[in-house]
Design a protein around this motif. Structure first.
Motif, short mmCIF file in Angstrom:
data_model
loop_
_atom_site.label_atom_id
_atom_site.label_comp_id
_atom_site.label_asym_id
_atom_site.label_seq_id
_atom_site.Cartn_x
_atom_site.Cartn_y
_atom_site.Cartn_z
N ALA A 170 0.54 -1.23 0.09
CA ALA A 170 -0.23 0.01 0.04
C ALA A 170 1.20 1.02 0.00
O ALA A 170 0.00 2.02 -0.95
CB ALA A 170 -0.74 0.16 1.89
N ALA A 171 2.29 1.37 0.84
CA ALA A 171 2.77 2.62 0.92
C ALA A 171 3.23 2.19 -0.91
O ALA A 171 3.48 3.57 -1.09
CB ALA A 171 3.79 2.13 2.22
N VAL A 172 4.05 1.83 -1.05
CA VAL A 172 4.69 2.04 -2.56
C VAL A 172 3.74 2.37 -3.77
O VAL A 172 4.32 3.17 -4.30
CB VAL A 172 5.44 0.78 -2.78
N LYS A 173 2.57 2.61 -3.18
CA LYS A 173 1.34 2.85 -4.29
C LYS A 173 2.12 3.97 -4.32
O LYS A 173 1.29 5.50 -5.16
CB LYS A 173 0.00 2.31 -4.77
N HIS A 174 2.20 4.94 -2.90
CA HIS A 174 2.19 6.51 -3.34
C HIS A 174 3.74 7.17 -3.40
O HIS A 174 4.10 8.36 -3.41
CB HIS A 174 1.82 6.39 -2.01
N LEU A 175 4.33 6.23 -3.42
CA LEU A 175 5.98 6.46 -4.27
C LEU A 175 6.25 6.95 -5.64
O LEU A 175 5.86 5.84 -5.81
CB LEU A 175 7.18 5.93 -3.45
N GLU A 176 6.53 8.31 -5.43
CA GLU A 176 7.16 8.57 -7.00
C GLU A 176 8.55 8.75 -7.74
O GLU A 176 9.29 9.53 -6.21
CB GLU A 176 6.34 10.03 -7.38
N GLY A 177 9.04 8.34 -7.71
CA GLY A 177 11.11 8.68 -7.65
C GLY A 177 11.07 7.01 -7.99
O GLY A 177 10.61 5.83 -9.28
N ALA A 178 12.94 7.08 -7.41
CA ALA A 178 13.59 5.94 -7.56
C ALA A 178 13.86 5.13 -6.20
O ALA A 178 13.65 5.84 -5.30
CB ALA A 178 14.80 6.11 -8.58
N TYR A 179 13.83 3.67 -6.19
CA TYR A 179 13.88 3.33 -4.76
C TYR A 179 13.92 1.70 -4.65
O TYR A 179 13.63 0.53 -5.79
CB TYR A 179 12.43 3.88 -3.47
#
Length: 608
Positions: A147-156
């Protein structure tokens, strides 16, 4: 840029994680830290600076436990400090995260979390991730991470542990490298293979948009949406001793002296019966090679300088027009790409973010992409249509040496292969090129015997803050690489100029006593280069000349001269660069700096 490790098993995690970080310190050394679950809570220790600072803290107060994560940092968001070091924990101290990459929308997420009452203890983008996990906690660690990574934009690339479910580690990859090591009763997470090679040779390489759930006995691979993935285990056959210094004071010097072997290995089986054979690596047939209308070399840093040499080589041998672009500019300038454009991306690590983005843009526009890289299984290698591996072996020092010369060898082989398939060179001419390529390792060894001569000149320039490289043609391309090496290691302000441009402005920078390194290996323009040297000498420059054996006119003009073995003008960059690498190395030592870990730099640049 940052290095990540993770361990879950039956052994104490602290020393395993520290050992892994020591193998990844080339990826960043602004700070380091560990988070280890001790059976009740997650213990955290962090320190600004090198890993030895972290080790000193752990000597005073160790972190017991058999599951943990670690990080060595190259700062992007927030200055190097203990507070900005990873791992980061949420406000309840129940989640811990290490991160390699950049979260582009972190400010937006941070503002929302602050509005909910979350307190931020660092200036990093990473702390947003761990507080987001706490905010979205739903009783299931895997589901919360998804659920959290759906909110992330960029590289990780992420390694995550939680007090709520201390029997597992979770790894996530999107646009930053991450591998999983598979052991017996233990499993590992790492940014790069050397970090875990001491413990296992069996690995999975995560692709973008994939994650893994690790327990001591199992590794479950899946997409971010939970779709299960079946993948064959990759077994690494590297010799672990190749990642050690082998008696040299620094990795860089070891790698300089490994260049003859790297050249031989990169030539390897690609030469058969006096022809160049790339059919096992390049799927282009003779007709498709003849249809190539334009080639674009795209790369960053040292690899870009290899591409500049490649422009000369391909145009000379294959008679195909070539452009060379810095990868970070390429996809933003709307390049003209057609189905008859071949894009050659060059990357030592195969994970360079800008180069990878350029590769994807080229493919989006319909180009065929050929990758030249040193890492089997890297992102660049997997996503390109064709791949040439440079068999340089692991390169640890931040300043690239053997990777560069191996890239040049791959480019020469490619140029000769295209010329051969296009029937632009006779069989005798191809045989001559191959013969000269085979002689390069011995000629590099000859140059290395002049180490003390180069060291003396390096010591003399170390007191200067400005220096210039001059050259024409291929010598100018090599001068750019020599200048970069000197800048990144000794922090001397250095510029490389096409010597013919002196009178168009840059001659104004020459003043009494300023060091100038003049490269003069190209027969067709040798006399003109000597004239350019006289121009800077007349204005008081102290000149080190570098030329091939037999060109004696230069020594009448310069203050000092280094002679390299005679070689064809097209192949000279492989030989010419060796003294320049040694020059940068010894100038760095003379100024008292760290050879293998220059300030502000990391080995592998995996963010834009």
């Amino acid at each position: 840029m940052c290095g990540i490790v993770g361990y879950i098993g039956e052994q104490q995690a602290q020393n395993i994680l520290l050992d892994g970080l020591s193998k990844l310190e080339y990826r960043g050394y602004d700070s380091a830290g560990l988070a280890i679950y001790n059976g009740e809570t997650i213990g955290l220790t962090k320190a600004m600076g090198r890993i030895r600072n972290l080790e000193d803290k752990l000597q005073v107060r160790s972190l017991p436990g058999t599951i943990g994560i670690g990080h060595t940092r190259w700062a992007t968001h927030g200055k190097p400090s203990d507070a900005n070091s990873h791992p980061h924990m949420d406000n309840s101290d129940r989640f811990a995260v290490v991160h390699n990459g950049i979260i582009e929308n972190y400010l937006e997420l941070k503002e929302k979390l602050i509005a909910k009452g979350y307190i931020f203890r660092s200036e990093t983008d990473t702390e947003v991730i761990v507080n987001l996990l706490a905010d979205l906690w739903n009783g299931d660690l895997l589901a919360t991470v998804q659920a959290a990574v759906k909110h992330l934009e960029g590289a990780y690339a992420l390694a995550i542990t939680s007090e709520y479910e201390p029997d597992k580690l979770i790894a996530v990859r999107y646009a930053s490298p991450l591998i999983i090591g598979i052991g017996q009763g233990e499993n590992f997470i790492a940014s790069d293979i050397p970090a875990i090679l001491k413990y296992t040779r069996d690995i999975y390489i995560l692709e973008d948009g994939e994650m893994a759930v690790l327990t001591p006995d199992h590794v479950h691979l899946m997409r971010l949406d939970g779709t299960k993935i079946e993948r064959d285990v990759m077994t690494v056959d590297w010799d672990i001793t190749t990642a050690e210094k082998g008696g040299y004071d620094h990795f860089m010097m070891k790698e300089i002296y490994e260049q003859p072997k790297a050249i031989r290995d990169t030539l390897g089986s690609r030469i058969k019966e006096e022809t160049v054979d790339l059919t096992n690596e390049i799927g282009l047939n003779k007709e498709e090679i003849n249809e190539i209308e334009r080639i674009h070399f795209v790369a960053c840093g040292t690899a870009y300088h290899a591409g500049l040499v490649g422009k000369y080589v391909i145009e000379d041998l294959a008679r195909i027009p070539v452009e060379c672009d810095v990868a970070s500019e390429y996809r933003y300038r709307n390049p003209i790409i057609t189905a008859k454009t071949l894009v050659i991306v060059v990357s030592q690590s195969g994970e360079t973010a800008d180069t990878l983005a350029a590769l994807r843009e080229a493919k989006r526009q319909g180009a065929r992409v050929l990758a030249i890289t040193n890492v089997v299984g890297s992102s660049v290698a997997r996503e390109a249509d064709d791949v040439m591996i440079t068999w340089a072996g692991p390169e640890i020092a931040v300043a690239s040496t053997k990777a560069y010369t191996s890239q040049l060898i791959a480019i020469y082989l490619l140029g000769a292969y295209f010329a051969q398939e296009k029937e632009l060179k006779t069989a005798a001419e191809i045989t001559t090129i191959i013969s000269e390529l085979k002689q390069l390792p011995e000629k590099v060894e000859e140059v290395l015997q002049q180490e003390e001569t180069v060291k003396a000149f390096a010591t003399s320039i170390a007191k200067h803050n400005n220096l210039f490289f001059l050259g024409r043609g291929l010598d100018n391309a090599v001068g750019l690489e020599g200048s970069l090496k000197l800048k990144e290691l000794s922090y001397i302000h250095s510029e490389a100029y096409a010597a013919g441009e002196l009178k168009h402005g840059t001659l104004a920078l020459i003043e009494e006593g300023i060091p100038v390194i003049a490269l003069a290996t190209q027969p067709a323009i040798y006399d003109k280069m000597v004239s350019n040297v006289e121009e800077v000498k007349a204005r008081g420059a102290h000149v080190l000349g570098l030329t091939t054996v037999g060109n004696n006119e230069l020594e009448k003009t310069v203050d000092e001269v280094i002679y390299i073995p005679a070689v064809s003008d097209l192949l000279s960059p492989v030989i010419t660069v060796i003294p320049l690498q040694l020059l940068a190395y010894y100038a760095c030592l003379a100024r008292g700096y760290d050879v293998d870990k220059p300030r502000n730099l990391a080995k592998s640049v995996t963010v834009e």
